[in-house]
Scaffold this motif. Structure first.
Motif, PDB file in Angstrom:
ATOM      1  N   ARG A 140       0.824  -1.223   0.000  1.00 23.46           N
ATOM      2  CA  ARG A 140       0.000   0.000   0.000  1.00 23.46           C
ATOM      3  C   ARG A 140       0.853   1.266   0.000  1.00 23.46           C
ATOM      4  N   PHE A 141       1.976   1.252   0.730  1.00 22.85           N
ATOM      5  CA  PHE A 141       2.862   2.416   0.763  1.00 22.85           C
ATOM      6  C   PHE A 141       3.366   2.745  -0.640  1.00 22.85           C
ATOM      7  N   VAL A 142       3.766   1.737  -1.377  1.00 23.42           N
ATOM      8  CA  VAL A 142       4.279   1.937  -2.740  1.00 23.42           C
ATOM      9  C   VAL A 142       3.166   2.452  -3.648  1.00 23.42           C
ATOM     10  N   HIS A 143       2.002   1.843  -3.583  1.00 17.46           N
ATOM     11  CA  HIS A 143       0.882   2.253  -4.443  1.00 17.46           C
ATOM     12  C   HIS A 143       0.476   3.702  -4.157  1.00 17.46           C
ATOM     13  N   ARG A 144       0.343   4.056  -2.887  1.00 15.82           N
ATOM     14  CA  ARG A 144      -0.035   5.417  -2.496  1.00 15.82           C
ATOM     15  C   ARG A 144       1.048   6.424  -2.914  1.00 15.82           C
ATOM     16  N   SER A 145       2.305   6.082  -2.664  1.00 18.30           N
ATOM     17  CA  SER A 145       3.414   6.979  -3.002  1.00 18.30           C
ATOM     18  C   SER A 145       3.548   7.169  -4.507  1.00 18.30           C
ATOM     19  N   ALA A 146       3.280   6.113  -5.265  1.00 16.20           N
ATOM     20  CA  ALA A 146       3.346   6.203  -6.728  1.00 16.20           C
ATOM     21  C   ALA A 146       2.306   7.186  -7.258  1.00 16.20           C
ATOM     22  N   LYS A 147       1.149   7.249  -6.616  1.00 14.48           N
ATOM     23  CA  LYS A 147       0.125   8.229  -7.013  1.00 14.48           C
ATOM     24  C   LYS A 147       0.607   9.647  -6.722  1.00 14.48           C
ATOM     25  N   GLU A 148       1.295   9.820  -5.595  1.00 12.67           N
ATOM     26  CA  GLU A 148       1.752  11.148  -5.172  1.00 12.67           C
ATOM     27  C   GLU A 148       2.962  11.632  -5.965  1.00 12.67           C
ATOM     28  N   GLU A 149       3.773  10.710  -6.472  1.00 18.36           N
ATOM     29  CA  GLU A 149       4.993  11.054  -7.216  1.00 18.36           C
ATOM     30  C   GLU A 149       5.028  10.310  -8.546  1.00 18.36           C
ATOM     31  N   PRO A 150       4.249  10.759  -9.529  1.00  9.48           N
ATOM     32  CA  PRO A 150       4.179  10.030 -10.798  1.00  9.48           C
ATOM     33  C   PRO A 150       5.470  10.053 -11.623  1.00  9.48           C
ATOM     34  N   GLU A 151       6.393  10.943 -11.279  1.00  7.70           N
ATOM     35  CA  GLU A 151       7.666  10.996 -12.019  1.00  7.70           C
ATOM     36  C   GLU A 151       8.695  10.003 -11.465  1.00  7.70           C
ATOM     37  N   THR A 152       8.350   9.352 -10.350  1.00  6.59           N
ATOM     38  CA  THR A 152       9.246   8.396  -9.701  1.00  6.59           C
ATOM     39  C   THR A 152       8.778   6.971  -9.954  1.00  6.59           C
ATOM     40  N   LEU A 153       9.720   6.087 -10.264  1.00  7.69           N
ATOM     41  CA  LEU A 153       9.422   4.665 -10.335  1.00  7.69           C
ATOM     42  C   LEU A 153       9.511   4.111  -8.921  1.00  7.69           C
ATOM     43  N   TRP A 154       8.412   3.598  -8.408  1.00  6.31           N
ATOM     44  CA  TRP A 154       8.343   3.011  -7.069  1.00  6.31           C
ATOM     45  C   TRP A 154       8.368   1.498  -7.201  1.00  6.31           C
ATOM     46  N   ILE A 155       9.303   0.869  -6.473  1.00  8.26           N
ATOM     47  CA  ILE A 155       9.449  -0.589  -6.532  1.00  8.26           C
ATOM     48  C   ILE A 155       9.278  -1.146  -5.129  1.00  8.26           C
ATOM     49  N   GLY A 156       8.287  -1.997  -4.968  1.00  5.91           N
ATOM     50  CA  GLY A 156       8.073  -2.694  -3.698  1.00  5.91           C
ATOM     51  C   GLY A 156       8.639  -4.094  -3.805  1.00  5.91           C
ATOM     52  N   ILE A 157       9.478  -4.465  -2.832  1.00  6.49           N
ATOM     53  CA  ILE A 157      10.109  -5.791  -2.843  1.00  6.49           C
ATOM     54  C   ILE A 157       9.686  -6.539  -1.593  1.00  6.49           C
ATOM     55  N   ASP A 158       9.202  -7.767  -1.784  1.00  9.91           N
ATOM     56  CA  ASP A 158       8.837  -8.612  -0.649  1.00  9.91           C
ATOM     57  C   ASP A 158       8.819 -10.068  -1.116  1.00  9.91           C
ATOM     58  N   PRO A 159       9.263 -10.993  -0.256  1.00 11.80           N
ATOM     59  CA  PRO A 159       9.230 -12.397  -0.663  1.00 11.80           C
ATOM     60  C   PRO A 159       7.836 -13.022  -0.561  1.00 11.80           C
ATOM     61  N   ALA A 160       6.925 -12.415   0.215  1.00 11.19           N
ATOM     62  CA  ALA A 160       5.574 -12.957   0.412  1.00 11.19           C
ATOM     63  C   ALA A 160       4.651 -12.462  -0.701  1.00 11.19           C
ATOM     64  N   VAL A 161       4.537 -13.231  -1.753  1.00 12.39           N
ATOM     65  CA  VAL A 161       3.789 -12.855  -2.948  1.00 12.39           C
ATOM     66  C   VAL A 161       2.323 -12.572  -2.637  1.00 12.39           C
ATOM     67  N   GLN A 162       1.714 -13.366  -1.784  1.00  8.49           N
ATOM     68  CA  GLN A 162       0.288 -13.196  -1.508  1.00  8.49           C
ATOM     69  C   GLN A 162      -0.033 -11.819  -0.936  1.00  8.49           C
ATOM     70  N   GLY A 163       0.880 -11.222  -0.193  1.00  7.10           N
ATOM     71  CA  GLY A 163       0.663  -9.894   0.353  1.00  7.10           C
ATOM     72  C   GLY A 163       0.686  -8.796  -0.702  1.00  7.10           C
ATOM     73  N   LEU A 164       1.330  -9.063  -1.822  1.00  9.80           N
ATOM     74  CA  LEU A 164       1.467  -8.076  -2.888  1.00  9.80           C
ATOM     75  C   LEU A 164       0.305  -8.083  -3.876  1.00  9.80           C
ATOM     76  N   ARG A 165      -0.541  -9.083  -3.804  1.00  3.81           N
ATOM     77  CA  ARG A 165      -1.565  -9.275  -4.837  1.00  3.81           C
ATOM     78  C   ARG A 165      -2.523  -8.106  -4.983  1.00  3.81           C
ATOM     79  N   GLU A 166      -3.097  -7.628  -3.896  1.00  3.27           N
ATOM     80  CA  GLU A 166      -4.111  -6.580  -3.995  1.00  3.27           C
ATOM     81  C   GLU A 166      -3.535  -5.266  -4.523  1.00  3.27           C
ATOM     82  N   SER A 167      -2.448  -4.797  -3.920  1.00  2.00           N
ATOM     83  CA  SER A 167      -1.856  -3.524  -4.362  1.00  2.00           C
ATOM     84  C   SER A 167      -1.323  -3.612  -5.789  1.00  2.00           C
ATOM     85  N   SER A 168      -0.733  -4.741  -6.135  1.00  2.00           N
ATOM     86  CA  SER A 168      -0.203  -4.872  -7.493  1.00  2.00           C
ATOM     87  C   SER A 168      -1.337  -4.926  -8.510  1.00  2.00           C
TER      88      SER A 168
END
Length: 132
Positions: free
Chosen positions: A37-65
């Motif tokens: 959620r932090f990456v998704h929210r921050s990406a909206k606030e800074e569209p000129e920045t590439l935001w990359i979220g890294i985590d080994p737990a794939v299931q947690g990334l599903r909704e935001s991705s």
């Protein structure tokens, strides 16, 4: 590099990532992004920045991705990328690309890397940063 988009996991090679990265003025990585959620929210606030979220737990990334993959008119953030990886095995494509690195609420091996500390894992973290 394993990219998570909803329930799908695809591979992105170094050349494709380099082309993707060129569209943005800088790169920010959130290591141990959890639900993303932090990456998704921050990406909206800074569209000129590439935001990359890294985590080994794939299931947690599903909704935001999934939300990030929508069209921008529907709340999508094409500048958000979610990568399935751990601090111990970071994708080579990401080494030396980050202008900023966040580690919010680390736990598990990421928490141990900071608390114990484990110099090898902290070294891996430093490899994400751009030289200098």
């Amino acid at each position: 590099m394993r990219i998570v988009t909803g329930r799908k996991i695809t591979e992105m090679d170094a050349e494709t990532f380099a082309d993707y990265q060129k569209s943005y003025s800088n790169v920010t990585i959130d290591l141990g992004t959890g639900d993303g959620r932090f990456v998704h929210r921050s990406a909206k606030e800074e569209p000129e920045t590439l935001w990359i979220g890294i985590d080994p737990a794939v299931q947690g990334l599903r909704e935001s991705s999934h939300k990030a993959s929508r069209k921008p008119k529907r709340g999508g953030t094409p500048n958000a990328l979610f990568v399935a990886a751990s601090i111990e095995q970071l994708p080579e494509e990401l080494l030396g690309c980050a202008d900023r690195i966040f580690v919010n609420y680390p736990w598990g091996s990421l928490l141990a890397a900071f608390v114990v500390p484990y110099p090898e894992e902290l070294y891996h973290l430093s490899l994400l940063a751009k030289p200098g």
